[in-house]
Design a protein around this motif. Structure first.
Motif, mmCIF file in Angstrom:
data_model
loop_
_atom_site.group_PDB
_atom_site.id
_atom_site.type_symbol
_atom_site.label_atom_id
_atom_site.label_comp_id
_atom_site.label_asym_id
_atom_site.label_seq_id
_atom_site.Cartn_x
_atom_site.Cartn_y
_atom_site.Cartn_z
ATOM 1 N N ASP A 185 0.391 7.680 1.446
ATOM 2 C CA ASP A 185 -0.651 7.852 2.450
ATOM 3 C C ASP A 185 -1.709 8.781 1.870
ATOM 4 O O ASP A 185 -1.413 9.929 1.553
ATOM 5 C CB ASP A 185 -0.005 8.447 3.715
ATOM 6 C CG ASP A 185 -1.035 8.863 4.748
ATOM 7 O OD1 ASP A 185 -2.216 8.512 4.582
ATOM 8 O OD2 ASP A 185 -0.664 9.557 5.706
ATOM 9 N N THR A 214 -5.243 3.548 4.021
ATOM 10 C CA THR A 214 -5.135 4.867 4.659
ATOM 11 C C THR A 214 -6.357 5.710 4.303
ATOM 12 O O THR A 214 -6.890 6.433 5.147
ATOM 13 C CB THR A 214 -3.879 5.614 4.197
ATOM 14 O OG1 THR A 214 -3.919 5.770 2.783
ATOM 15 C CG2 THR A 214 -2.620 4.895 4.594
ATOM 16 N N LEU A 215 -6.762 5.576 3.052
ATOM 17 C CA LEU A 215 -7.919 6.327 2.583
ATOM 18 C C LEU A 215 -9.176 5.899 3.342
ATOM 19 O O LEU A 215 -9.975 6.735 3.776
ATOM 20 C CB LEU A 215 -8.032 5.999 1.097
ATOM 21 C CG LEU A 215 -8.833 6.823 0.141
ATOM 22 C CD1 LEU A 215 -8.118 6.794 -1.193
ATOM 23 C CD2 LEU A 215 -10.181 6.217 -0.029
ATOM 24 N N GLY A 226 -4.493 9.590 3.495
ATOM 25 C CA GLY A 226 -5.405 9.906 4.596
ATOM 26 C C GLY A 226 -4.873 10.965 5.536
ATOM 27 O O GLY A 226 -5.297 11.032 6.684
ATOM 28 N N ALA A 234 -9.202 7.231 6.948
ATOM 29 C CA ALA A 234 -9.532 8.658 7.011
ATOM 30 C C ALA A 234 -11.018 8.892 6.776
ATOM 31 O O ALA A 234 -11.633 9.743 7.424
ATOM 32 C CB ALA A 234 -8.701 9.429 5.985
ATOM 33 N N TYR A 241 -15.685 0.373 4.535
ATOM 34 C CA TYR A 241 -14.254 0.685 4.650
ATOM 35 C C TYR A 241 -13.605 -0.215 5.693
ATOM 36 O O TYR A 241 -12.485 -0.685 5.517
ATOM 37 C CB TYR A 241 -14.036 2.149 5.039
ATOM 38 C CG TYR A 241 -14.761 3.135 4.159
ATOM 39 C CD1 TYR A 241 -14.936 2.874 2.800
ATOM 40 C CD2 TYR A 241 -15.266 4.324 4.668
ATOM 41 C CE1 TYR A 241 -15.607 3.766 1.986
ATOM 42 C CE2 TYR A 241 -15.930 5.224 3.857
ATOM 43 C CZ TYR A 241 -16.103 4.941 2.530
ATOM 44 O OH TYR A 241 -16.758 5.818 1.734
ATOM 45 N N LEU A 253 -11.471 13.994 1.675
ATOM 46 C CA LEU A 253 -10.535 13.260 0.841
ATOM 47 C C LEU A 253 -9.738 14.214 -0.042
ATOM 48 O O LEU A 253 -8.537 14.042 -0.247
ATOM 49 C CB LEU A 253 -11.315 12.259 -0.013
ATOM 50 C CG LEU A 253 -10.510 11.415 -0.975
ATOM 51 C CD1 LEU A 253 -9.543 10.544 -0.213
ATOM 52 C CD2 LEU A 253 -11.428 10.569 -1.815
ATOM 53 N N SER A 260 -6.656 15.409 1.628
ATOM 54 C CA SER A 260 -5.606 14.379 1.621
ATOM 55 C C SER A 260 -4.903 14.348 0.271
ATOM 56 O O SER A 260 -3.679 14.267 0.182
ATOM 57 C CB SER A 260 -6.199 12.999 1.884
ATOM 58 O OG SER A 260 -6.722 12.906 3.176
ATOM 59 N N LYS A 279 -7.099 13.216 7.967
ATOM 60 C CA LYS A 279 -7.624 12.839 9.279
ATOM 61 C C LYS A 279 -6.791 13.498 10.375
ATOM 62 O O LYS A 279 -7.321 13.951 11.379
ATOM 63 C CB LYS A 279 -7.661 11.322 9.441
ATOM 64 C CG LYS A 279 -6.329 10.656 9.708
ATOM 65 C CD LYS A 279 -6.541 9.179 9.996
ATOM 66 C CE LYS A 279 -5.348 8.375 10.395
ATOM 67 N NZ LYS A 279 -4.042 8.593 10.019
#
Lengths: 242, 285, 333
Positions: C69, C128-129, C71, C132, B268, C253, C256, C74
């Protein structure tokens, strides 16, 4: 002096869009920028307004060097612009579009709103205030763009292809509006157009560009007589054969 | 030293599988500028096909490869016709949520059919076999998989760059409007890209099933690995995806050796750093 | 001062029927625990308010800001962990733990926003993913966060307004309602503020926004920072409501996605969107989930979610609120 452009150069990967352009813009004047498609007018506009970083040269606004400033700072300094292909915020009402312009000078919503309404009134847009811009005619959308730019309280207003897409009557109306707001807001105007008629009637002075270079400068009548200009517009053969 | 060589070999083998996984994502992105969040789920379908064939039929999981590729192709084309085609002109948010919905749908469909249990392919000629080359030991299935991935990659590359169909596909990718005026069936090309994308990734899934467990949620991780790979190779670049896949394989294996809990985080972070600082990929300028 | 009050609590700019709708909504949520006595029904209501609150925060960045977004979990995690860990370590009262939760989430959002807003669209969403997911892996990896085992908050007896622990769901109902309204009125103020308009201008057209003196980059970063801080508030509530948290519960996830979906289904960029979305998805999730769970059929609820998501994406990107607005405009004509 309102705006001084000195030896401005803008290249895109070796392609010269603006080559060594210099000119001055006096306070309170209406300066037109003409030239055929691809002459580099929009590039010049975008350099002044901060959308492109010039490769070389300087831009001075009221004596201050604003070369390479980002667009929002240029606007805050007192230069507003409109876009050739209109860029109106589609999900916000006409009123809100103009209000966002007014927010440039104030953080107070009431003040921004009041100012927006004054400008809407000036531009004859009060009837459309609550509407979303998408469905409105082009002439109205042009006025919205204009209103929004004026709301940022500029001293110099740059209009990119204001008459494009308008019929003769609408063009006439927008000219009248422009002249009125110029007086009322004490603006200096800088306009580009590739349609000659519009700019020749409005401007006090014009600059002619072709193939990235400034080829002529002077009053509309003077410029229109110059061979180079006719050549640039209509091609070499036409100019010679005349 | 032995460990290092072992790791590098293992990393390259895994990386070649990643390359094939990323190929479809890159192709689809290149042709229509849309990111397929369901990409890993297409792979999962391939994995379950290998699992089903080897568990319930007396077939070797190797025989599932053509079935997986075929199913992946169908899945890709059907997804395009039923969903993607309708969101292509919509706002970016709609595109994102569309393929995200597809991802969730496939994932939970698998959950419904197979339950969340972890499953694996238990028998097959390659399963569990090791090849010894001097002092290096590698899984036979990994060597074989990597080989098939290279072949499949080469086949797709040949198709795209050497055939008439491929030329039409590339034309669509460069300028879909212009391609349409040239008489190219751009809609068909889009569907084809989705078909190839689905087929290659499902094939990779069937190969992966030889040495990787299958669960309904396995897809997301591989989608993200594919994103990182495609970002590293440059979005839309086919050759870039190939090289980047190997690099990602190496990064994952090596980092996994030291902090195994965080090996995916490294992927990531690679994605993040690449798109932020080298938005055109490692090789693009 | 008076003007600020009006900006926060009034909806003068919204049409009549919306204001009436909001009034009815407020009455319903106020009397709800007295009308519905089943524990499950009350739990559904609490979860609805929690996700409406999450949605309100996400709406800033995803709706008004137009930046997808993926994420937000988080930030929920930061809030939940700040509350849980401070309570375990130092026995800090709930209302004090809320502040570091919000500050940490906002600070982290600010820090990652700086590089991340060089990206747009899909690239941004995936980034963003990734961010997070890295945080989630770190929270599992670290020891001081309790790792994968999570954190348990010591249980207290009776009603406790310092640690916000109660025996009856009625208390939790009014507790989350309070937090929800806090956030709701904040967002109501925000959308009419200068920043709120700037954020919307940037969403609609970045070049035009810049031409009006808006610093596009800065606006996005600030907006993302605020949205991050808002996410933490709901996280703090989750810690004291569930009394046990782990990374899989507060940072996954799926969370989110569910938060983003709540807003997308209801209508992004409208203050009512998150409420409508949560009102549809949460009861659907909990009742369907319970019913299907009893049938031992996992996954159908999410498959239905996914179908809704795809249909919304293909047919109505403005969500249910978009449909309502259209119908109303047709009626008015």
């Amino acid at each position: 002096m309102m705006l001084e452009v000195k030896n401005l150069v803008k290249e895109f990967g070796g392609l010269v869009a603006n080559g060594d352009i210099s000119f001055e813009l006096r306070r309170g004047e209406i300066l037109g920028l003409i030239g055929p498609n691809g002459a580099g007018k929009s590039t010049l506009f975008n350099c002044i307004a901060g959308y492109y970083k010039p490769t070389g040269g300087n831009i001075l606004f009221e004596g201050k060097d604003i070369t390479g400033w980002p667009p929002h700072q240029v606007t805050r300094e007192g230069i507003a612009r409109t876009f050739q292909g209109m860029k109106i915020m589609p999900n916000l009402t006409v009123e809100e579009n103009v209000m966002i312009g007014a927010f440039c000078r104030t953080g107070n919503r009431q003040i921004a709103r009041k100012e927006a309404w004054e400008i809407l009134d000036l531009m004859g847009l009060t009837g459309e205030a609550e509407a979303l811009p998408a469905g409105l005619p082009i002439a109205v959308q042009k006025r919205i763009e204009l209103a929004r730019a004026i709301a940022t309280r500029p001293r110099l207003l740059m209009l990119d292809e204001m008459a494009a897409g308008l019929n003769p009557l609408e063009t006439k109306e927008i000219i009248q509006t422009l002249q009125r707001i110029k007086e009322e807001k004490k603006l200096t105007l800088f306009l580009t157009e590739h349609v000659m008629e519009f700019i020749m009637t409005v401007s006090e002075r014009v600059i002619v560009m072709a193939a990235g270079k400034k080829i002529a400068e002077g009053s509309p009548v003077e410029v229109a007589r110059q061979e180079k200009v006719i050549e640039a517009y209509l091609g070499e053969r036409y100019a010679k054969g005349r | 030293m032995e460990l290092a060589v072992q790791l590098i070999v293992y990393g390259i083998l895994m990386g070649l599988v990643f390359s094939l996984i990323a190929l479809g994502l890159s192709l689809i992105f290149g042709v229509m500028n849309i990111v397929n969040f369901a990409h890993g789920e297409f792979m999962m379908v391939g994995m379950y096909i290998a699992y089903l064939l080897s568990t319930f039929l007396p077939l070797d999981p190797l025989l599932s490869l053509p079935f997986a590729a075929g199913a992946g192709y169908l899945l890709g084309v059907v997804s395009y016709r039923l969903l993607i085609h309708h969101i292509l002109r919509g706002p970016m948010v709609a595109q994102l949520f569309g393929t995200f919905g597809l991802m969730l749908f496939l994932r939970y469909l698998a959950m419904y059919i197979f339950t969340p249990d972890v499953r694996s392919v238990k028998q097959g000629i390659l399963v569990g076999k090791t090849l010894s080359m001097g002092w290096i030991n590698v899984d036979a299935s990994k060597v074989f998989s990597a080989g098939v991935c290279v072949l499949a990659f080469a086949a797709v590359y040949w198709m795209i760059y050497r055939t008439k169909l491929g030329r039409a596909l590339r034309a669509t990718s460069i300028d879909s409007e212009a391609a349409k005026y040239m008489g190219i069936d751009t809609k068909g090309m889009n569907a084809l890209a989705w078909g190839i994308g689905g087929a290659t990734v499902a094939l990779a899934g069937a190969l992966l099933a030889h040495f990787y467990y299958v669960t309904p949620t396995v897809g997301m991780l591989f989608t993200l690995i594919a994103f990182a790979t495609v970002a590293l190779g440059g979005f839309g670049s086919i050759v870039g995806a190939f090289i980047a896949g190997v690099l990602i394989g190496l990064i994952m294996v090596v980092s996994g050796q030291f902090v195994s809990e965080l090996k995916f985080s490294f992927i990531y972070i690679v994605y993040f750093l690449v798109v932020v600082f080298r938005p055109r990929g490692l090789f693009g300028w | 001062m008076r003007q600020l009050f009006i900006d926060i609590f009034f909806f003068g700019d919204r049409p009549h029927f919306e204001r009436i709708g909001f009034l009815i909504f407020i009455i319903i949520v106020l009397v709800f625990p007295w009308m519905v006595t089943s524990a499950y029904g009350r739990a559904v209501m609490i979860k609805f308010l929690l996700f409406a609150l999450f949605g309100l925060g996400w709406n800033l960045i995803g709706g008004y800001g137009g930046q997808v977004d993926l994420g937000q979990a988080k930030n929920v995690g930061f809030g939940a962990y700040a509350t849980a860990l401070m309570m375990v370590w130092w026995k800090t009262p709930f209302w004090i733990t809320v502040i570091p939760g919000i500050v940490i989430a906002a600070a982290e959002s600010f820090a990652v926003a700086y590089p991340m807003f060089r990206l747009k669209g899909h690239y941004f969403a995936i980034a963003t993913l990734c961010v997070a997911l890295v945080w989630k892996e770190l929270f599992i990896f670290w020891d001081w966060t309790g790792g994968a085992r999570g954190v348990e908050i010591p249980i207290r007896s009776g009603a406790d307004f310092v640690y916000m622990q109660f025996n009856s769901p009625i208390y939790y109902h009014y507790f989350i309602l309070f937090l929800f309204l806090l956030q709701f009125f904040f967002v109501n103020w925000f959308r009419k503020s200068k920043l709120g308009y700037e954020v919307q201008a940037v969403r609609d057209n970045e070049d035009a926004a810049a031409s009006l003196g808006i610093n596009v980059y800065r606006t996005k970063v600030i907006n993302y920072t605020i949205a991050g801080g808002l996410g933490a508030l709901g996280g703090s509530f989750m810690a004291v409501y569930y009394l046990y948290i782990d990374p899989d519960a507060v940072m996954p996830l799926d969370l989110s996605i569910l938060i983003a979906m709540t807003v997308m289904v209801g209508g992004a960029g409208s203050i009512w969107g998150p409420i409508i979305g949560a009102a549809i998805l949460i009861p659907l999730d909990m009742y369907l989930g319970a019913w299907l769970g009893a049938q031992k059929r996992l996954g159908i609820d999410f498959m239905i979610y996914a179908m809704i998501m795809m249909v919304i994406a293909a047919k109505e990107p403005k969500g249910v609120w978009g449909i309502i607005e259209r119908v109303r405009k047709k009626g008015a004509r």
